[in-house]
Design a protein around this motif. Structure first.
Motif, PDB file in Angstrom:
ATOM      1  N   UNK A 127      38.221  46.586  22.665  1.00 39.72           N
ATOM      2  CA  UNK A 127      37.617  45.833  21.551  1.00 39.72           C
ATOM      3  C   UNK A 127      37.571  44.913  21.550  1.00 39.72           C
ATOM      4  N   UNK A 128      38.038  43.665  23.364  1.00 40.63           N
ATOM      5  CA  UNK A 128      38.323  42.142  22.689  1.00 40.63           C
ATOM      6  C   UNK A 128      36.416  42.766  23.936  1.00 40.63           C
ATOM      7  N   UNK A 129      36.636  43.763  24.990  1.00 46.37           N
ATOM      8  CA  UNK A 129      34.939  43.627  25.744  1.00 46.37           C
ATOM      9  C   UNK A 129      34.312  43.509  24.638  1.00 46.37           C
ATOM     10  N   UNK A 130      34.166  44.977  23.955  1.00 49.87           N
ATOM     11  CA  UNK A 130      32.984  45.156  22.830  1.00 49.87           C
ATOM     12  C   UNK A 130      32.689  43.889  22.493  1.00 49.87           C
ATOM     13  N   UNK A 131      33.686  43.648  22.058  1.00 46.36           N
ATOM     14  CA  UNK A 131      32.978  42.483  20.847  1.00 46.36           C
ATOM     15  C   UNK A 131      32.060  41.166  21.710  1.00 46.36           C
ATOM     16  N   UNK A 132      33.008  40.815  23.054  1.00 45.16           N
ATOM     17  CA  UNK A 132      32.375  39.885  23.537  1.00 45.16           C
ATOM     18  C   UNK A 132      30.910  40.136  23.437  1.00 45.16           C
TER      19      UNK A 132
END
Lengths: 740, 151
Positions: free
Chosen positions: B127-132
């Protein structure tokens, strides 16, 4: 020629014969050898021929014969034994093959014969199929004609076009001499010639419907051959010379609507038919074929459908035109009515003003006059003037009120007022007059009657005064009892007024007022007229009555505006009467007083969507949810302070904070304890901020715990903007929130 | 102009896919709604906070689970925090993973906890990479002069 071994001189005369024989044998051999070649060629060419084996045998037979004859050539002269042997062998073989061939033929000939029979059979079959093909083609053509006809007929919604097209197309397809359509007249007793193909203007022949030939046609849905001499078929004067062609008639059902003049609505039960008559060309040998009759029947059905469609369309167009007309007329009427109403209102307003001014002048001056020195007779006269002018002023006001009530331009002035006080005031106003008449007035208010109510105070008082005043007016002695209570739904329904459906709700109640007098009573027959304006019953027109007859009408209007009902009951003349009315009043907000004390604390909290400046404290140890909650509240305009622990919360909380949101799922922090401490800190209820718990689960245990420690509400996380808005408005309105 | 439209389309597609695949739920939309002129970077701020918080919590969790004597209550507390944070921003899958983690904590199942920690870490990094990526796309759209289409 016998062959022998002796050397004898040949007859010289036979040399010629021998020569001829020699030559003939040679040619025979040639022929015998060439025929098989031809046969081989033939067999090779025709792969279909089934008896190749026979041909081979024939070939062999011929070849051997040829060989025999060829070998014969050597036997004319001296020949050796070898030749003789060869000759014999050849002959033997030939004999063998020929016998076999002969035997073979015996088997074959029957087959060959049967081939011929089969050929004949196939030829017959082919002829039959040809005939059937012809029939199918005819049918398909008929189908095509029907489709084409139907298409033509159904491509228009105009009745005349439909009928004309039918006749024309049928005439063309079937190459008819004449085609006619007889429609039933309005009465249905006669058939009138309406359309023909060749005649340009039918002269309106009619034939009675009850003719046997017509009945015969109408009773079946098939096309029926009729005699050319029947009245429906005799369209032109018969010249003796020609032989009329065959005539066929078929019925055309007219679905729903009977004839061309559609101004009445016939019953659906009587089926009306039109008659279509088709005539083949005279002096031709043509007869009606089955497929042609079928075509006619199908077309008749289609025509019926197309006609009914056209009729329905016409009908609906007519109805629509009628509606448009009516609409226009109604619109005009409405505008006229509006103009009239406006004119009347203007007139009334003007008149009221115009009449009121002198009226007030009269009243004012007469009152002044009263104050001066007057003789008793003068005083009496002045009093009369004053009384009359007061009455007149009231009348003028009443009329204006009523007219405004009637066209709905009157609106109630809703406000909160003291209900108990209202009744007391009415009592006070009436008491003087009542005591003059020596009437006893009692007032009883129910215990559950709210002290405050929301409604139009002035008009409620007016109604009450009017009703009580009437009671006083029409009583010579006795007592008048005025009672008021909250009506329960069963008692609200008056069987005499079946369309009055009071619907109790949470913030309204129905006030029921009864004024019972022991006065002159009213004739039950007159009761309905009481509320109509200007109408006075005979019994009321006594010298006691000085009412205009408008009062009750106005009361009724007011009561209706208050979504209530008013009626009078009386047992008869001399038996007194009871006036009862029920009106709907609102219940004022419970926290009215609390709201009043709330005001100095924070600005703008009466608007539900405006929380500007609302001071809020948020306690949450989770940084993320803290900032989310803060963001939410800031978005709604609140002034937010955040803390992340219980101690910080207790340190930071002040009287100015109006709401505290605390997360009670924080580990290591007992949110409930904090709530208790907050309660201890602020002893006075109105100083304490509202405490709302934020939690991830709202089960009963949590909720009960929250209630016990004195929290004002519980919300389930995560909170959306809309939910927060609703929560805040509920909180500030009711000071409590427990969502399900 | 076409470039902006294309970027916006990409952004919308990407956002929709995040919702479809369950990475984000309605709470994230709520966050976006709270962003306005007075608070233009609200979402980015909250999400950054979440990243920091979650990183810290995950490290703590890894440490706790390596201890000889496991204090399940501490572990549970951390997971509770993480669950709260993730539900506040709408990181649905992380939240789900945390719920499972807490179940294992309750029954004091060490293996289960370790597995769950791994699962949570995975979901978090996803989710971190998606949000970034989402924020990068938003930046691109803004840099090109367009506006971020609201859901």
């Amino acid at each position: 020629m016998e062959s022998c071994n002796c050397i004898e001189p040949q007859w010289p005369a036979d040399e010629l014969l021998m020569k001829y024989q020699y030559i003939s044998d040679f040619f025979i051999a040639l022929a015998y050898f060439s025929i098989p070649l031809e046969l081989i060629y033939f067999v090779k060419k025709s792969a279909v021929f089934p008896y190749r084996w026979v041909l081979v045998q024939f070939g062999a037979f011929i070849v051997l014969c040829g060989a025999t004859h060829l070998i014969n050539l050597w036997t004319f002269n001296m020949h050796s034994r070898t030749v003789a042997v060869v000759m014999t062998t050849a002959k033997v073989l030939t004999a063998l093959v020929s016998c076999v061939t002969a035997l073979m033929l015996v088997h074959i000939i029957p087959d060959l014969l049967s081939v011929k029979t089969r050929e004949l059979f196939l030829k017959n079959k082919a002829a039959e199929l040809d005939r059937e093909m012809g029939l199918i083609r005819t049918q398909e053509e008929t189908g095509r004609h029907v489709r084409m006809l139907t298409h033509e007929i159904r491509s228009t919604l105009d009745r005349h076009t439909i009928l004309k097209t039918t006749l024309v197309e049928l005439g063309r397809t079937l190459a008819l001499e004449e085609c006619a359509l007889w429609m039933p007249t309005r009465t249905g007793l006669e058939l009138q010639l309406s359309y023909t193909l060749r005649h340009q203007n039918p002269v309106g022949f009619t034939v009675p419907t009850q003719l046997p030939v017509i009945n015969q046609v109408f009773n079946t849905n098939r096309a029926v051959k009729i005699s050319p001499n029947s009245p429906v078929a005799r369209l032109r004067p018969i010249a003796a010379k020609y032989m009329p062609g065959e005539v066929v008639a078929v019925r055309v059902p007219l679905l729903h609507l009977s004839n061309f003049q559609i101004y009445d609505w016939p019953e659906l039960s009587t089926k009306r038919y039109a008659l279509m008559v088709l005539m083949l060309p005279s002096d031709s040998a043509r007869k009606w074929h089955v497929h042609e009759l079928e075509l006619v029947e199908v077309v008749a059905d289609q025509v019926a459908v197309a006609l009914s469609h056209a009729a329905i369309l016409e009908e609906s167009m007519r109805a629509r035109d009628l509606l448009i007309e009516q609409n226009v007329a109604l619109d005009l009427a409405r505008r006229e009515a509006e103009t009239a109403v406006r004119a009347r209102n203007d007139f009334l307003a003007v008149m009221n003003h115009e009449m009121g001014t002198p009226m007030h002048a009269i009243i004012a001056v007469s009152s002044l006059l009263q104050e001066t020195e007057l003789t008793p007779e003068q005083r009496l006269m002045v009093e009369t003037i004053l009384k009359s002018s007061n009455l007149l002023a009231t009348l003028i006001n009443d009329v204006l009120d009523l007219s405004r009530l009637e066209d709905g331009s009157l609106q109630l002035d809703i406000g909160t007022f003291n209900l108990h006080a209202l009744f007391k005031e009415v009592l006070n106003l009436i008491k003087p007059i009542a005591s003059v008449k020596k009437l006893l007035i009692t007032l009883s208010l129910a215990s559950d009657l709210p002290e405050y109510a929301v409604g139009d105070e002035k008009r409620l008082m007016q109604t009450l005064l009017n009703v009580v005043g009437n009671a006083v007016k029409f009583s010579k002695d006795g007592s008048i009892s005025l009672s008021a209570f909250v009506a329960k739904s069963e008692s609200l329904r008056d069987p005499r007024v079946p369309d009055f459906f009071p619907v109790p709700s949470d913030n309204h109640f129905y006030l029921r007022v009864q004024v019972k007098d022991s006065g002159s009573g009213i004739n039950p027959q007159d009761i309905p007229k009481l509320f109509t304006k200007f109408a006075q019953g005979q019994s009321l027109a006594t010298k006691n009555s000085d009412g205009s007859g408008l009062g009750l009408a106005i009361c009724k209007r007011f009561v209706n505006l208050m979504e209530g009902h008013i009626w009078i009951e009386s047992e008869g003349l001399g038996k007194g009467s009871t006036a009862i009315f029920v009106v709907k009043l609102g219940i004022p907000e419970r926290s009215n007083e609390l709201k009043l004390s709330f005001v100095p604390k924070g600005p703008a909290n009466h608007g539900q969507t405006n929380f500007l400046g609302l001071k809020v404290l948020v306690m949450d140890d989770n940084g993320v949810s803290r900032s989310v909650t803060k963001g939410l509240l800031v978005h709604l305009g609140c002034d937010v302070m955040t803390v992340s622990s219980g101690d910080e919360c207790l340190r930071a909380i002040t009287q100015e904070h109006q709401v505290v949101f605390m997360d009670i799922c924080m580990p290591g922090v007992d949110g409930y304890e904090i709530a208790v401490r907050i309660h201890e800190m602020f002893s006075k209820r109105h100083e304490r901020p509202l405490i709302v718990a934020l939690t991830g689960n709202t089960d009963r245990v949590t909720k009960e715990h929250c209630l016990r420690v004195g929290m004002d509400g519980v919300i389930l996380k995560p909170v959306s903007v809309d939910k927060m808005r609703i929560v805040l408005s509920e909180l500030l309105e009711h000071r409590v929130l427990f969502e399900a | 102009m076409d470039g902006i439209v294309e970027l916006q389309r990409q952004l919308v597609e990407y956002t929709t896919s995040l919702y479809d695949e369950g990475f984000l739920d309605d709470q994230f939309i709520q966050l976006q709604q709270l962003q306005d002129e007075s608070n233009p970077d609200f979402v980015v701020e909250v999400v950054s906070l979440f990243f920091e918080d979650s990183q810290r919590l995950l490290n703590e969790l890894a440490n706790s689970l390596e201890q000889q004597s496991l204090d399940f209550r501490r572990v549970d507390a951390h997971v509770h925090q993480l669950k709260g944070s993730s539900s506040s921003i709408g990181a649905q899958r992380v939240q789900g993973a945390c719920i499972m983690f807490r179940n294992y904590c309750e029954v004091q199942n060490v293996e289960g906890c370790l597995k769950c920690l791994q699962h949570v870490k995975n979901e978090y990094s996803l989710v971190k990479s998606k949000l970034e990526t989402l924020f990068k796309l938003e930046q691109q759209v803004l840099a090109a002069g367009g506006t971020i289409p609201m859901p």
